[in-house]
Design a protein around this motif. Structure first.
Motif, PDB file in Angstrom:
ATOM      1  N   ILE A 218       0.837  -1.206   0.000  1.00  0.00           N
ATOM      2  CA  ILE A 218       0.000   0.000   0.000  1.00  0.00           C
ATOM      3  C   ILE A 218       0.867   1.250   0.000  1.00  0.00           C
ATOM      4  CG2 ILE A 218      -1.662   1.328   1.351  1.00  0.00           C
ATOM      5  CD1 ILE A 218      -2.838  -1.333   2.307  1.00  0.00           C
ATOM      6  N   LEU A 219       1.911   1.252   0.849  1.00  0.00           N
ATOM      7  CA  LEU A 219       2.814   2.400   0.898  1.00  0.00           C
ATOM      8  C   LEU A 219       3.471   2.640  -0.448  1.00  0.00           C
ATOM      9  CD1 LEU A 219       4.592   1.954   4.356  1.00  0.00           C
ATOM     10  CD2 LEU A 219       3.090   3.833   3.694  1.00  0.00           C
ATOM     11  N   CYS A 220       3.898   1.569  -1.109  1.00  0.00           N
ATOM     12  CA  CYS A 220       4.566   1.709  -2.406  1.00  0.00           C
ATOM     13  C   CYS A 220       3.630   2.310  -3.448  1.00  0.00           C
ATOM     14  CB  CYS A 220       5.083   0.352  -2.880  1.00  0.00           C
ATOM     15  SG  CYS A 220       6.552  -0.231  -1.988  1.00  0.00           S
ATOM     16  N   PHE A 221       2.359   1.882  -3.445  1.00  0.00           N
ATOM     17  CA  PHE A 221       1.409   2.441  -4.412  1.00  0.00           C
ATOM     18  C   PHE A 221       1.176   3.924  -4.145  1.00  0.00           C
ATOM     19  CE2 PHE A 221      -2.841   3.614  -5.837  1.00  0.00           C
ATOM     20  CZ  PHE A 221      -2.781   3.231  -7.169  1.00  0.00           C
ATOM     21  N   ILE A 222       1.042   4.293  -2.867  1.00  0.00           N
ATOM     22  CA  ILE A 222       0.816   5.700  -2.527  1.00  0.00           C
ATOM     23  C   ILE A 222       2.029   6.535  -2.906  1.00  0.00           C
ATOM     24  CG2 ILE A 222       0.419   7.300  -0.608  1.00  0.00           C
ATOM     25  CD1 ILE A 222      -1.138   5.004   0.764  1.00  0.00           C
ATOM     26  N   VAL A 274      -4.876  13.682   7.761  1.00  0.00           N
ATOM     27  CA  VAL A 274      -4.252  14.796   7.056  1.00  0.00           C
ATOM     28  C   VAL A 274      -3.784  14.356   5.670  1.00  0.00           C
ATOM     29  CG1 VAL A 274      -2.305  16.399   7.045  1.00  0.00           C
ATOM     30  CG2 VAL A 274      -3.586  16.021   9.154  1.00  0.00           C
ATOM     31  N   ILE A 275      -3.071  13.226   5.596  1.00  0.00           N
ATOM     32  CA  ILE A 275      -2.568  12.764   4.305  1.00  0.00           C
ATOM     33  C   ILE A 275      -3.716  12.369   3.386  1.00  0.00           C
ATOM     34  CG2 ILE A 275      -1.135  11.043   3.136  1.00  0.00           C
ATOM     35  CD1 ILE A 275       0.618  10.947   5.619  1.00  0.00           C
ATOM     36  N   MET A 276      -4.719  11.671   3.940  1.00  0.00           N
ATOM     37  CA  MET A 276      -5.888  11.310   3.129  1.00  0.00           C
ATOM     38  C   MET A 276      -6.594  12.552   2.605  1.00  0.00           C
ATOM     39  SD  MET A 276      -7.411   8.184   5.438  1.00  0.00           S
ATOM     40  CE  MET A 276      -8.968   8.198   4.559  1.00  0.00           C
ATOM     41  N   GLY A 277      -6.703  13.569   3.447  1.00  0.00           N
ATOM     42  CA  GLY A 277      -7.341  14.815   3.022  1.00  0.00           C
ATOM     43  C   GLY A 277      -6.601  15.477   1.880  1.00  0.00           C
ATOM     44  N   TRP A 278      -5.262  15.464   1.950  1.00  0.00           N
ATOM     45  CA  TRP A 278      -4.487  16.075   0.873  1.00  0.00           C
ATOM     46  C   TRP A 278      -4.601  15.279  -0.425  1.00  0.00           C
ATOM     47  CZ3 TRP A 278      -3.838  20.793   1.305  1.00  0.00           C
ATOM     48  CH2 TRP A 278      -3.362  21.431   2.455  1.00  0.00           C
ATOM     49  N   LEU A 279      -4.659  13.953  -0.330  1.00  0.00           N
ATOM     50  CA  LEU A 279      -4.833  13.143  -1.530  1.00  0.00           C
ATOM     51  C   LEU A 279      -6.180  13.420  -2.196  1.00  0.00           C
ATOM     52  CD1 LEU A 279      -3.350   9.749  -0.271  1.00  0.00           C
ATOM     53  CD2 LEU A 279      -2.444  11.138  -2.146  1.00  0.00           C
ATOM     54  N   LEU A 280      -7.211  13.567  -1.366  1.00  0.00           N
ATOM     55  CA  LEU A 280      -8.532  13.891  -1.913  1.00  0.00           C
ATOM     56  C   LEU A 280      -8.535  15.297  -2.529  1.00  0.00           C
ATOM     57  CD1 LEU A 280     -10.805  12.418   0.905  1.00  0.00           C
ATOM     58  CD2 LEU A 280     -10.472  11.499  -1.406  1.00  0.00           C
ATOM     59  N   THR A 281      -7.824  16.231  -1.887  1.00  0.00           N
ATOM     60  CA  THR A 281      -7.710  17.585  -2.446  1.00  0.00           C
ATOM     61  C   THR A 281      -7.022  17.550  -3.805  1.00  0.00           C
ATOM     62  OG1 THR A 281      -7.587  18.572  -0.232  1.00  0.00           O
ATOM     63  CG2 THR A 281      -6.748  19.889  -2.068  1.00  0.00           C
ATOM     64  N   ALA A 282      -5.943  16.777  -3.895  1.00  0.00           N
ATOM     65  CA  ALA A 282      -5.219  16.662  -5.161  1.00  0.00           C
ATOM     66  C   ALA A 282      -6.102  16.049  -6.236  1.00  0.00           C
ATOM     67  CB  ALA A 282      -3.958  15.828  -4.962  1.00  0.00           C
ATOM     68  N   ILE A 316      -1.013  17.356  -3.676  1.00  0.00           N
ATOM     69  CA  ILE A 316      -0.052  16.262  -3.848  1.00  0.00           C
ATOM     70  C   ILE A 316       1.294  16.608  -3.232  1.00  0.00           C
ATOM     71  CG2 ILE A 316       1.048  16.828  -6.059  1.00  0.00           C
ATOM     72  CD1 ILE A 316      -0.419  13.431  -4.991  1.00  0.00           C
ATOM     73  N   GLY A 317       1.663  17.887  -3.259  1.00  0.00           N
ATOM     74  CA  GLY A 317       2.919  18.299  -2.623  1.00  0.00           C
ATOM     75  C   GLY A 317       2.871  18.099  -1.119  1.00  0.00           C
ATOM     76  N   ALA A 318       1.723  18.454  -0.499  1.00  0.00           N
ATOM     77  CA  ALA A 318       1.571  18.274   0.944  1.00  0.00           C
ATOM     78  C   ALA A 318       1.557  16.803   1.310  1.00  0.00           C
ATOM     79  CB  ALA A 318       0.287  18.950   1.410  1.00  0.00           C
ATOM     80  N   SER A 319       0.888  15.998   0.501  1.00  0.00           N
ATOM     81  CA  SER A 319       0.852  14.553   0.746  1.00  0.00           C
ATOM     82  C   SER A 319       2.244  13.950   0.635  1.00  0.00           C
ATOM     83  CB  SER A 319      -0.089  13.890  -0.265  1.00  0.00           C
ATOM     84  OG  SER A 319       0.027  12.479  -0.229  1.00  0.00           O
ATOM     85  N   PHE A 320       2.965  14.320  -0.427  1.00  0.00           N
ATOM     86  CA  PHE A 320       4.316  13.797  -0.651  1.00  0.00           C
ATOM     87  C   PHE A 320       5.238  14.158   0.513  1.00  0.00           C
ATOM     88  CE2 PHE A 320       7.134  12.927  -4.631  1.00  0.00           C
ATOM     89  CZ  PHE A 320       7.603  11.778  -4.009  1.00  0.00           C
TER      90      PHE A 320
END
Length: 427
Positions: A218-222, A274-282, A316-320
């Motif tokens: 899962i981590l690798c896909f993200i 937080v990370i899920m929220g940023w992915l949804l934002t992206a 995506i920048g915040a998630s990364f």
């Protein structure tokens, strides 16, 4: 340099990313075995040397070879630095430092765009030379950086660990004897009483266990989603309306609000939301940008597509950036660097595809955005299967990691580096 062989232009970028993939897998494992600092200093020095090699390559084939080496050593320097930084911090301070790291990344991206703009009438070799000069910080790393106390402790190098603790206590005006006593009580004595041998783990020890293997997948896909989307947006920025230098700088600046928001959000919420929220934002921003590009024809639609592309870049920048904090918090000490390296290495598969997103955009302008948004939404869904790490100690052994994954909450024991705060805080 490529003349009629235009396809070699993309190959140069792909070869760089291939070097990053190999470097991420090799140097992180070497750092787990021989220590963080020597690998970091050596890779930073060699990155500068190969950067100059790129600048003065006589032909495209020599340049490709040096670009591979640049990527190879860059991942050794970057990922080992991330591991070292995280291992020096307590759970309370990782949030602040990772946000500052994201801020420096954003400012450096903008600086590079400005350099390219002001040097637009110069040879590209001069821009490459200027970029290579920044690696001179390896001198400071060699003189002032310490080895990771977590790695030293995990490898039973207690005397060296205590020397670093002594210097830290001296700088911060803490009682060294108290901290030493706690360290001996909670680290040295338990290991000596159990006659524990130093764990010589490899990443294979993680994939042997189903729960840990699924977590790694899962981590690798993200990571691959973050990498493909992040670099794909930069490389397609020239397809956006307006000046390409300005678009590159604006895409870079779009990460600035996310750095500020991360400082606040991570203080009140866990890593997962937080990370899920940023992915949804992206995903939402990129999907909106794609719709305006595909179905809009007015000047307003073009402008809105640029705005929503920047929203996607912000997310995506915040998630990364947060993944560089979250991932090391999951892996145990003697495979932490290697685990981060595997995730970063796999993410380069996405990076290798990113140069072709510009080619796809020339055929179907909406294509890259649609792919990026779907992967972001899927990554957010998969993230629900991962454990929360906020306020948790970093796992020291494979068993600690398995326990955290199995419980999806983690061990709530006091972190080794938090002992000083525990014994010195007011009663």
């Amino acid at each position: 340099m490529v003349c009629d062989n235009v396809g070699l232009k993309e190959v140069v970028q792909v070869i760089l990313l291939l070097g990053q993939t190999v470097g991420a897998l090799i140097f992180t494992s070497v750092a787990d075995k021989y220590g963080r600092k020597p690998v970091l200093v050596a890779c930073n020095f060699l990155l500068g040397a190969t950067g100059f090699g790129v600048a003065y390559a006589p032909n495209i084939y020599v340049m490709i070879a040096f670009r591979f080496l640049c990527g190879f050593f860059q991942q050794g320097a970057t990922l080992v630095a991330v591991t070292l930084r995280m291992e020096f911090l307590t759970s309370k301070n990782r949030r602040v430092v990772i946000v500052l790291s994201g801020l420096f990344w954003t400012l450096t991206t903008v600086l590079f765009g400005l350099m390219a703009y002001f040097m637009r009438d110069q040879s590209w070799r001069m821009l490459q030379t200027a970029a290579a000069l920044f690696t001179c910080n390896f001198i400071l790393s060699a003189l002032f950086l310490y080895e990771s106390p977590r790695w030293l402790s995990a490898n039973k190098k207690y005397a060296q660990t205590l020397e670093i603790i002594r210097k830290a206590c001296q700088i911060n005006k803490k009682d060294y004897q108290k901290v030493k006593a706690v360290y001996e009580l909670h680290v040295i004595q338990p290991q000596e009483a159990k006659d524990l041998v130093v764990e010589r783990n490899s990443i294979l020890d993680i994939v042997r266990h189903r729960a840990l293997f699924m977590t790694s997948v899962i981590l690798c896909f993200i990571w691959m989603t973050n990498s493909l989307t992040y670099y794909g947006l930069f490389l397609t920025s020239s397809s956006l309306a307006g000046n390409r230098h300005l678009n590159f700088i604006l895409i870079g600046l779009s990460g600035l609000p996310s750095d500020m928001l991360n400082m606040v959000l991570l203080a009140f919420f866990g890593r997962k939301p937080v990370i899920m929220g940023w992915l949804l934002t992206a995903g939402t921003g990129l999907l909106a940008a794609t719709m305006f590009m595909a179905f809009g024809s007015s000047e307003a639609s073009v402008i809105l597509s640029v705005i929503f592309s920047c929203v996607g870049k912000l997310g995506i920048g915040a998630s990364f950036s947060n993944m560089f904090m979250y991932t090391p918090e999951l892996f145990p000490t003697n495979v932490r660097s290697a685990g981060l390296g595997v995730c970063a290495g796999v993410s380069r598969l996405g990076s290798m595809l990113s140069p072709y997103s510009q080619t796809l955009a020339e055929v179907a302008l909406w294509g890259p955005g649609l792919i990026f948004s779907v992967m972001c939404f899927l990554s957010a869904i998969l993230f629900t299967k991962l454990p929360e790490t906020r306020g948790q100690p970093m796992p020291n052994t494979i068993s600690d990691m398995k326990q955290r994954v199995a419980s999806n909450y983690g061990n709530r024991n006091v972190d080794v580096l938090d002992y000083e705060a525990e014994i010195l805080k007011p009663k």
